[in-house]
Design an enzyme around this catalytic site. Structure first.
Site, PDB file in Angstrom:
ATOM      1  N   CYS A  52       0.050   5.611   0.607  1.00 57.35           N
ATOM      2  CA  CYS A  52      -0.913   6.528   1.265  1.00 57.35           C
ATOM      3  C   CYS A  52      -0.601   7.745   1.000  1.00 57.35           C
ATOM      4  O   CYS A  52       0.725   8.104   1.359  1.00 57.35           O
ATOM      5  CB  CYS A  52      -1.231   6.288   2.607  1.00 57.35           C
ATOM      6  SG  CYS A  52      -2.608   7.614   3.256  1.00 57.35           S
ATOM      7  N   ARG A 102       0.899  -1.091  -0.204  1.00 54.73           N
ATOM      8  CA  ARG A 102      -0.076   0.129   0.071  1.00 54.73           C
ATOM      9  C   ARG A 102       0.888   1.213   0.004  1.00 54.73           C
ATOM     10  O   ARG A 102       1.855   1.220   0.471  1.00 54.73           O
ATOM     11  CB  ARG A 102      -0.923   0.101   1.298  1.00 54.73           C
ATOM     12  CG  ARG A 102      -1.724   1.300   1.270  1.00 54.73           C
ATOM     13  CD  ARG A 102      -2.685   1.057   2.485  1.00 54.73           C
ATOM     14  NE  ARG A 102      -2.076   1.769   3.584  1.00 54.73           N
ATOM     15  CZ  ARG A 102      -2.691   1.698   4.851  1.00 54.73           C
ATOM     16  NH1 ARG A 102      -3.886   1.284   5.009  1.00 54.73           N
ATOM     17  NH2 ARG A 102      -1.819   2.420   5.805  1.00 54.73           N
TER      18      ARG A 102
END
Length: 133
Positions: A108, A106
């Site tokens: 962000c 991931r």
């Protein structure tokens, strides 16, 4: 893009903009970015950032399902866009509750603004090597 297939489902939001909800190419599904939009109404869902995160993930899962995958279980990479990093912990908690022991990779990032002035958006990549779609 002869070996790529456009994915469309009524279970995820769609617009008149020139993009696909997802594109299945080989064993990989690329899911477009989704905000917390209810596909039935086309409206941003009410509620706190956690419930909005859940709606975003529902939208991503719907596209993966339509491509023959197993929802969020097949997601291997997610990019999270937040308009306020103060929401990071609450988004992270809601996000973490939706993935198993091996969550996807991931990124962000904080964005100055997202379409429709939503607070969270995510796009994803899923591995569908085991599916026949």
């Amino acid at each position: 893009m002869a070996n790529a297939h456009r994915i469309y489902t009524d279970d995820a939001p769609s617009t008149d903009n020139p993009y696909s909800q997802g594109v299945h190419a080989g064993d990989t599904l690329y899911v477009s970015g989704y905000g917390p939009v209810d596909p039935d109404t086309g409206e941003t869902v009410d509620g706190d950032i956690a419930s909005q995160t859940d709606r975003v993930l529902d939208n991503v899962a719907a596209v993966v399902d339509e491509a023959g995958g197993d929802g969020l279980a097949d997601v291997v990479k997610v990019t999270v866009y937040l308009t306020d990093l103060e929401d990071y912990d609450r988004v992270n908690e809601a996000y973490g509750a939706r993935f198993g022991e091996v969550p996807p990779a991931r990124v962000c990032v904080e964005a100055a603004q997202l379409p429709e002035d939503v607070r969270v958006e995510m796009d994803a990549i899923a591995f569908l090597g085991h599916s026949t779609a």
